[in-house]
Motif scaffolding. Structure first.
Motif, mmCIF file in Angstrom:
data_model
loop_
_atom_site.group_PDB
_atom_site.id
_atom_site.type_symbol
_atom_site.label_atom_id
_atom_site.label_comp_id
_atom_site.label_asym_id
_atom_site.label_seq_id
_atom_site.Cartn_x
_atom_site.Cartn_y
_atom_site.Cartn_z
ATOM 1 N N PHE A 6 -24.909 -88.275 -25.463
ATOM 2 C CA PHE A 6 -25.126 -89.212 -24.361
ATOM 3 C C PHE A 6 -26.021 -90.362 -24.781
ATOM 4 C CE2 PHE A 6 -27.331 -90.726 -20.521
ATOM 5 C CZ PHE A 6 -26.222 -91.309 -19.911
ATOM 6 N N GLU A 9 -23.800 -92.873 -26.246
ATOM 7 C CA GLU A 9 -23.074 -93.578 -25.184
ATOM 8 C C GLU A 9 -23.980 -94.607 -24.507
ATOM 9 O OE1 GLU A 9 -21.317 -90.883 -22.415
ATOM 10 O OE2 GLU A 9 -19.848 -90.130 -23.853
ATOM 11 N N GLY A 66 -29.047 -85.829 -20.740
ATOM 12 C CA GLY A 66 -28.203 -85.428 -19.621
ATOM 13 C C GLY A 66 -28.716 -84.252 -18.822
ATOM 14 N N CYS A 111 -23.055 -95.602 -15.425
ATOM 15 C CA CYS A 111 -22.081 -95.805 -16.502
ATOM 16 C C CYS A 111 -20.821 -96.507 -15.990
ATOM 17 C CB CYS A 111 -21.737 -94.468 -17.145
ATOM 18 S SG CYS A 111 -23.168 -93.651 -17.904
ATOM 19 N N ASN A 129 -22.703 -90.750 -14.322
ATOM 20 C CA ASN A 129 -21.819 -90.872 -15.481
ATOM 21 C C ASN A 129 -20.508 -91.552 -15.090
ATOM 22 O OD1 ASN A 129 -20.767 -90.386 -18.150
ATOM 23 N ND2 ASN A 129 -22.174 -88.670 -18.305
ATOM 24 N N ASN A 147 -22.149 -85.886 -13.442
ATOM 25 C CA ASN A 147 -21.226 -85.960 -14.566
ATOM 26 C C ASN A 147 -19.948 -86.699 -14.170
ATOM 27 O OD1 ASN A 147 -22.737 -84.774 -16.686
ATOM 28 N ND2 ASN A 147 -22.447 -82.766 -15.771
ATOM 29 N N PRO A 148 -19.036 -86.973 -15.118
ATOM 30 C CA PRO A 148 -17.889 -87.828 -14.813
ATOM 31 C C PRO A 148 -17.019 -87.319 -13.664
ATOM 32 C CG PRO A 148 -18.154 -87.634 -17.177
ATOM 33 C CD PRO A 148 -19.122 -86.674 -16.565
#
Length: 206
Positions: A6, A9, A66, A111, A129, A147-148
């Protein structure tokens, strides 16, 4: 702060979000504990630990971590030890949100491809995310990690240090207590107590 996946990223996100800033210079990655460095960390760009910050002039630091509880813990430690440091919020250019009514605290990371609608509070060191949606009047507590592909409906309140797993959905006006974990793919329809784990469809406490 952080040197794993992460963190890498986040480095990309910073370049995307701040491409026009001539004063932005990436120094490298830091760890709170060098003995904890793993094979997944970017060791070739690893600078050191907190002591490195004592010896070098740094204006801004970002938490590429994260883990919700660790994001809050390190944020507090860094603020106490280095009061001059700034913790800017970072929002990817693809994010859609109402800049007039969405409040972002310090150290917030949003993000790519997220949609945040109106009257939303995202508290310090929270991280959202990829490809999430957050509805009206939602509150994302300090250090929370989404999270995504998470969907947060209107009026949802996530307490501090909540972890929401990939693909989870939390329905309107549900409260999730401090330190709770929502499992990947869960559909939360009822309040989740502090520290609890909710999994399944509909989500049940484990």
């Amino acid at each position: 702060m952080g040197a794993g996946g992460f963190a890498r990223e986040l480095k990309w996100l910073l370049h995307e979000a701040d491409a026009g800033r001539a004063d932005l210079e990436f120094f490298g990655y830091l760890l709170s504990d060098m003995a904890a460095a793993s094979e997944r960390d970017s060791k070739n760009e690893l600078l050191g630990d907190f002591d490195w910050l004592e010896e070098n002039e740094v204006d801004e630091i970002y938490l590429g971590i994260g883990n919700p509880a660790l994001r809050r813990k390190l944020g507090a430690e860094l603020r106490a030890r280095f009061p001059h440091l700034r913790f800017p919020s970072v929002v990817h250019p693809s994010v859609i949100y109402d800049k007039t009514s969405v409040e972002l605290g310090e150290g917030v990371i949003v993000c790519a491809n997220n949609v945040l609608t109106v009257n939303i509070e995202v508290h310090d060191f929270a991280m959202i995310n990829l490809s999430c949606t957050v509805g009206h009047e939602a509150i994302i507590g300090e250090g929370c990690v989404m999270n995504p592909d998470v969907n947060i409906s209107g009026g949802v309140e996530l307490g501090p240090s909540v972890l929401v797993g990939t693909g989870a959905q939390i329905l309107q006006y549900v409260k999730v207590g401090e330190g709770a974990t929502i499992g990947a793919g869960a559909v939360v329809v009822k309040e989740v107590p502090p520290g609890a784990t909710a999994i399944g469809v509909p989500a049940k406490l484990r």
